[in-house]
Design an enzyme around this catalytic site. Structure first.
Site, short mmCIF file in Angstrom:
data_model
loop_
_atom_site.label_atom_id
_atom_site.label_comp_id
_atom_site.label_asym_id
_atom_site.label_seq_id
_atom_site.Cartn_x
_atom_site.Cartn_y
_atom_site.Cartn_z
N LYS A 90 0.83 -1.23 0.00
CA LYS A 90 0.00 0.00 0.00
C LYS A 90 0.85 1.26 0.00
O LYS A 90 0.68 2.15 0.83
CB LYS A 90 -0.98 -0.02 1.17
CG LYS A 90 -1.96 -1.19 1.07
CD LYS A 90 -3.10 -1.07 2.04
CE LYS A 90 -4.01 -2.28 1.98
NZ LYS A 90 -3.41 -3.52 2.51
O1 LIG Z 1 -9.42 -3.37 1.50
C1 LIG Z 1 -8.52 -4.11 1.93
C2 LIG Z 1 -7.24 -4.07 1.43
C3 LIG Z 1 -6.31 -4.94 1.90
N1 LIG Z 1 -6.61 -5.85 2.86
C4 LIG Z 1 -5.55 -6.78 3.31
O2 LIG Z 1 -5.96 -8.11 3.00
C5 LIG Z 1 -5.62 -8.97 4.09
C6 LIG Z 1 -6.88 -9.53 4.71
O3 LIG Z 1 -6.57 -10.44 5.73
P1 LIG Z 1 -7.68 -11.40 6.40
O4 LIG Z 1 -6.91 -12.13 7.44
O5 LIG Z 1 -8.19 -12.32 5.32
O6 LIG Z 1 -8.73 -10.52 6.96
C7 LIG Z 1 -4.79 -8.14 5.06
O7 LIG Z 1 -3.43 -8.28 4.68
C8 LIG Z 1 -5.26 -6.74 4.80
O8 LIG Z 1 -4.28 -5.77 5.08
C9 LIG Z 1 -7.87 -5.87 3.36
O9 LIG Z 1 -8.21 -6.68 4.25
N2 LIG Z 1 -8.81 -5.01 2.88
#
Ligand SMILES: O=c1ccn([C@@H]2O[C@H](COP(=O)(O)O)[C@@H](O)[C@H]2O)c(=O)[nH]1
Length: 273
Positions: free
Chosen positions: A96
């Protein structure tokens, strides 16, 4: 050089539409019986590379979880990127990044240029400094067949205050999608967007012609069976739902981790077919 879009389409056609997230939370390290130290992080990384590298189309290491370990964490991240790419997966570094153009070009070199030990197939970026500030990343990504995923409508509830704000009759999120679509008219699919799978997004994605990373499956409550309605108006061949904790919770056994990924991927595929 093949554009990122065709590379993405080939990868998901072969391995399915689920992005495996590698998020070494301290709690996960502990539940895998590992110390929250560089050696524990390294072991976590090895198990993930082995479990997902040869089966996932796209693997998304969350850079934030490697950074607290300093140089050792970045060395582990370098191994994750190289190991997953060597095993045939595309690597999307979830970093990001976003800054003024001159600094953005340094980020682009770090994440998208072959000369960097962190070079990945794609990187997530934040458009808060203006979509145009991302141009240096697009300039590095395009000729290299790499991609840039721009935050448009994120999975977290707080995103609404900015992303749904009206900007001359369109939401900010829609303006990001439209700017990405304008770049993708060259057919290379260099620019993807990030649109959370956690609820209706209200975006028109029909002209995007690029990938849509949709985080939120599992731990954040999004369900595979809802993807068809959340992304009803989209070209589902561009959709890339993502799960990190929902899959990683099955570790540390490599077979169980892979089985957990494959079950989630198959659920996504049957929901989208
Ligand atoms: O809108 C967003 C953008 C990035 N993320 C990222 O994806 C993963 C989600 O992790 P989970 O454990 O499946 O919840 C995490 O790295 C976030 O920083 C997001 O969730 N939403």
């Amino acid at each position: 050089m093949t554009g990122f879009g065709p590379r993405f389409r080939t990868a998901v056609a072969a391995r399915g539409r689920l992005c495996a997230g590698i998020d070494p939370h301290v709690e996960l390290l502990q539940s895998w019986g590992l110390e929250a130290d560089p050696a524990g992080l390294d072991r976590f990384a090895d198990l993930c590379i082995e479990a997902f590298g040869s089966v996932a189309a796209v693997i998304k290491p969350q850079v934030a979880f490697f950074e607290p370990f300093g140089a050792a964490g970045l060395a582990t991240l370098e191994r994750v990127i190289a190991g997953c790419r060597d095993a045939g997966a595309l690597v999307l570094a979830d970093a990001k990044r976003g800054d003024i153009g001159s600094t953005m070009s340094a980020y682009a070199r770090a994440w998208l240029d072959d000369s960097s030990p962190l070079a990945s197939d794609a990187v997530t970026v934040s458009p808060y400094l203006g979509f145009g500030s991302l141009a240096p990343a697009l300039d590095v990504a395009r000729p290299a067949g790499r991609g840039v995923f721009v935050l448009a409508r994120t999975s977290n509830p707080e995103g609404a205050s900015v992303q749904l704000a009206d900007a001359d009759g369109r939401s900010v999120g829609q303006r990001i999608v439209d700017a990405a679509a304008a770049v993708n008219t060259d057919g290379a699919g260099t620019v993807g967007v990030v649109v959370g799978a956690t609820r209706a997004h209200g975006l028109d994605l029909t002209a995007l012609a690029g990938p849509v990373l949709a985080p939120g499956l599992g731990a954040q409550g999004a369900r595979a069976e809802d993807l068809g309605s959340v992304f009803a108006e989209s070209d589902l061949d561009w959709l890339l739902p993502a799960s990190s904790r929902g899959v990683l919770g099955a570790g540390p056994d490599i077979g169980a981790l892979r089985a957990s990924f494959e079950a989630a991927r198959d659920e996504v595929e049957s929901a989208l077919s």
